[in-house]
Design a protein around this motif. Structure first.
Motif, short mmCIF file in Angstrom:
data_model
loop_
_atom_site.label_atom_id
_atom_site.label_comp_id
_atom_site.label_asym_id
_atom_site.label_seq_id
_atom_site.Cartn_x
_atom_site.Cartn_y
_atom_site.Cartn_z
N SER A 173 127.98 36.61 60.90
CA SER A 173 128.02 37.48 59.72
C SER A 173 127.04 38.64 59.83
O SER A 173 127.31 39.73 59.32
N ILE A 174 125.92 38.44 60.51
CA ILE A 174 124.97 39.54 60.72
C ILE A 174 125.60 40.60 61.62
O ILE A 174 125.48 41.80 61.36
N ASP A 175 126.31 40.15 62.64
CA ASP A 175 127.02 41.09 63.52
C ASP A 175 128.06 41.88 62.74
O ASP A 175 128.23 43.08 62.94
N ALA A 176 128.75 41.19 61.83
CA ALA A 176 129.78 41.86 61.02
C ALA A 176 129.15 42.96 60.17
O ALA A 176 129.71 44.05 60.04
N LEU A 177 127.98 42.68 59.62
CA LEU A 177 127.28 43.68 58.81
C LEU A 177 126.87 44.88 59.66
O LEU A 177 127.10 46.03 59.27
N GLU A 178 126.28 44.60 60.83
CA GLU A 178 125.89 45.68 61.75
C GLU A 178 127.11 46.52 62.15
O GLU A 178 127.05 47.75 62.18
N LEU A 179 128.18 45.84 62.47
CA LEU A 179 129.40 46.53 62.90
C LEU A 179 129.98 47.36 61.75
O LEU A 179 130.43 48.49 61.96
N SER A 180 129.95 46.82 60.55
CA SER A 180 130.43 47.56 59.38
C SER A 180 129.66 48.85 59.19
O SER A 180 130.24 49.90 58.90
N LEU A 181 128.33 48.78 59.35
CA LEU A 181 127.49 49.98 59.21
C LEU A 181 127.82 51.00 60.29
O LEU A 181 127.92 52.20 60.01
N ALA A 182 127.99 50.53 61.52
CA ALA A 182 128.31 51.43 62.64
C ALA A 182 129.67 52.09 62.42
O ALA A 182 129.84 53.28 62.68
N ILE A 183 130.64 51.32 61.93
CA ILE A 183 131.98 51.87 61.66
C ILE A 183 131.90 52.90 60.54
O ILE A 183 132.53 53.95 60.60
N GLY A 184 131.09 52.61 59.52
CA GLY A 184 130.91 53.56 58.43
C GLY A 184 130.35 54.89 58.91
O GLY A 184 130.81 55.95 58.51
N LYS A 185 129.35 54.80 59.80
CA LYS A 185 128.73 56.02 60.33
C LYS A 185 129.68 56.80 61.22
O LYS A 185 129.78 58.01 61.12
N ARG A 186 130.37 56.10 62.11
CA ARG A 186 131.22 56.76 63.10
C ARG A 186 132.53 57.26 62.50
O ARG A 186 132.98 58.35 62.79
#
Length: 89
Positions: free
Chosen positions: A44-57
């Motif tokens: 779930s921590i990875d999912a949060l990190e990935l969500s943030l990266a997708i939001g930025k990109r």
């Protein structure tokens, strides 16, 4: 293994970079394999990190409590399809 599309390859690169996945080549991620548990083994921590990266990109907001997250994060292919359908730019 199924071939990655260009969009999937780009997203796999973002996934590997944003999560600092040691020893994982973006090209080697099976687009239909699960991202969590027995697949890439993300949590779930990875999912949060990935969500943030997708939001930025991509400008696509993924909510941590979204009811569709299980479907969206099911695989690289599912995630890529969702991102492509939601892109703002």
């Amino acid at each position: 293994m199924p071939q990655q599309t260009d969009a999937e390859r780009e997203l796999a690169q973002l996934l590997v970079e944003s999560l600092n996945l040691e020893g994982v080549e973006p090209d080697a991620i099976d687009p239909q394999a699960p991202l969590f548990n027995e697949g890439l083994g993300l949590d779930s921590i990875d999912a949060l990190e990935l969500s943030l990266a997708i939001g930025k990109r991509y400008g696509v907001q993924l909510r941590s409590d979204g009811e569709d997250n299980r479907r969206i994060f099911a695989s690289l292919r599912a995630l890529s399809a969702h991102v492509q359908s939601q892109r703002t730019g």
